[in-house]
Write a protein that holds these residues in place. Structure first.
Motif, short mmCIF file in Angstrom:
data_model
loop_
_atom_site.label_atom_id
_atom_site.label_comp_id
_atom_site.label_asym_id
_atom_site.label_seq_id
_atom_site.Cartn_x
_atom_site.Cartn_y
_atom_site.Cartn_z
N LYS A 34 0.86 -1.18 0.00
CA LYS A 34 0.00 0.00 0.00
C LYS A 34 0.89 1.22 0.00
CE LYS A 34 -3.51 -2.28 2.82
NZ LYS A 34 -4.21 -2.26 4.12
N GLU A 35 0.61 2.11 -0.93
CA GLU A 35 1.32 3.39 -1.00
C GLU A 35 0.25 4.47 -1.00
OE1 GLU A 35 3.67 3.08 -4.54
OE2 GLU A 35 5.00 1.57 -3.68
N GLY A 36 -0.05 4.99 0.18
CA GLY A 36 -1.15 5.94 0.31
C GLY A 36 -2.46 5.23 0.01
N LYS A 69 0.00 -15.44 7.98
CA LYS A 69 1.37 -15.72 8.41
C LYS A 69 2.33 -15.54 7.24
CE LYS A 69 4.15 -19.42 10.40
NZ LYS A 69 4.17 -20.84 10.78
N ASP A 70 1.96 -16.09 6.06
CA ASP A 70 2.80 -15.95 4.87
C ASP A 70 2.90 -14.49 4.43
OD1 ASP A 70 4.22 -17.59 2.68
OD2 ASP A 70 2.92 -16.24 1.52
N ILE A 71 1.81 -13.76 4.53
CA ILE A 71 1.83 -12.34 4.17
C ILE A 71 2.84 -11.60 5.04
CG2 ILE A 71 0.48 -10.19 4.26
CD1 ILE A 71 -1.96 -11.87 3.32
N LEU A 76 4.46 -8.31 3.23
CA LEU A 76 3.39 -7.75 2.42
C LEU A 76 2.25 -7.33 3.34
CD1 LEU A 76 3.40 -10.41 -0.46
CD2 LEU A 76 4.35 -8.10 -0.53
N GLU A 77 1.19 -6.82 2.74
CA GLU A 77 0.01 -6.43 3.49
C GLU A 77 -1.23 -7.01 2.80
OE1 GLU A 77 -0.06 -2.17 4.83
OE2 GLU A 77 1.56 -2.04 3.36
N LEU A 78 -2.29 -7.17 3.58
CA LEU A 78 -3.58 -7.52 3.00
C LEU A 78 -4.04 -6.34 2.17
CD1 LEU A 78 -6.31 -9.11 2.82
CD2 LEU A 78 -6.98 -7.88 4.90
N VAL A 79 -4.31 -6.55 0.89
CA VAL A 79 -4.83 -5.47 0.06
C VAL A 79 -6.24 -5.75 -0.42
CG1 VAL A 79 -2.58 -4.56 -0.64
CG2 VAL A 79 -3.71 -6.24 -2.08
N SER A 80 -6.63 -7.03 -0.52
CA SER A 80 -7.96 -7.32 -1.06
C SER A 80 -8.45 -8.70 -0.65
CB SER A 80 -7.92 -7.23 -2.59
OG SER A 80 -9.17 -7.52 -3.14
N ILE A 81 -9.77 -8.79 -0.55
CA ILE A 81 -10.49 -10.06 -0.46
C ILE A 81 -11.26 -10.14 -1.77
CG2 ILE A 81 -12.22 -11.40 0.79
CD1 ILE A 81 -9.97 -10.67 2.67
N PHE A 82 -11.17 -11.27 -2.46
CA PHE A 82 -11.93 -11.38 -3.71
C PHE A 82 -12.88 -12.56 -3.63
CE2 PHE A 82 -8.87 -14.62 -4.86
CZ PHE A 82 -9.61 -15.50 -5.65
N HIS A 83 -13.96 -12.43 -4.38
CA HIS A 83 -14.86 -13.56 -4.60
C HIS A 83 -15.63 -13.33 -5.89
CE1 HIS A 83 -17.82 -10.90 -2.64
NE2 HIS A 83 -18.77 -11.67 -3.14
N SER A 84 -16.26 -14.39 -6.35
CA SER A 84 -17.03 -14.28 -7.60
C SER A 84 -18.51 -14.33 -7.31
CB SER A 84 -16.65 -15.42 -8.55
OG SER A 84 -16.98 -16.67 -8.00
N HIS A 85 -19.26 -13.78 -8.24
CA HIS A 85 -20.72 -13.89 -8.26
C HIS A 85 -21.06 -14.64 -9.55
CE1 HIS A 85 -21.96 -10.32 -5.44
NE2 HIS A 85 -21.29 -11.27 -4.81
N PRO A 86 -21.27 -15.96 -9.45
CA PRO A 86 -21.51 -16.75 -10.66
C PRO A 86 -22.77 -16.36 -11.44
CG PRO A 86 -21.01 -18.17 -8.80
CD PRO A 86 -21.17 -16.79 -8.26
#
Length: 139
Positions: A34-36, A69-71, A76-86
């Motif tokens: 994240k940069e700003g 833990k891996d992040i 790194l940082e958490l930047v997003s949670i993604f999911h789909s809408h089928p």
């Protein structure tokens, strides 16, 4: 205003995974820097949708723990949670809003209503409202 930057390859990986999981919702976590107000995706974590549903997603806490833990280990940082809408548009459902536990993250929703032309959108979700943010796909 926040924006999220993702490479074309990572974008395609998310769309392909979402199509593979259809008719179920696909889900996962995106890490980066994240940069700003600019979030850059560096790493994708494909997660299992433990609800095995076409209308909602849940991620196993143990799997999430390992991802976070891996992040941290990769600085790194958490930047997003993604999911789909089928089967529905790319906008947060009431359940998506209710389950948005990470207000600092961008929520990406990939609509597969038209599988040949997935709709890929990002949202900032706070309390009971949401705002679309810019998603920039780079070469």
């Amino acid at each position: 205003m926040k924006e999220i930057i993702i490479s074309k390859d990572k974008y395609q990986e998310l769309v392909d995974h979402s199509l593979e999981e259809k008719p179920l919702e696909a889900c996962g976590i995106l890490a980066g820097v994240k940069e700003g107000d600019t979030y850059k995706v560096e790493k994708i974590y494909i997660m299992e949708n433990t609800s095995a549903s076409s209308e909602e997603y849940l991620m196993a806490p143990e799997e999430q723990f390992e991802v976070f833990k891996d992040i941290r280990e990769n600085e790194l940082e958490l930047v997003s949670i993604f999911h789909s809408h089928p089967h529905s548009p790319s906008r947060p459902s009431l359940k998506d809003i209710d389950m948005a536990y990470y207000p600092e993250a961008v929520y990406i929703i990939i609509s597969l209503v038209n599988p040949e032309k997935a709709v890929f959108k990002g949202f900032e979700i706070n309390d009971e409202s949401y705002q679309e943010i810019d998603v920039i796909i780079k070469e």
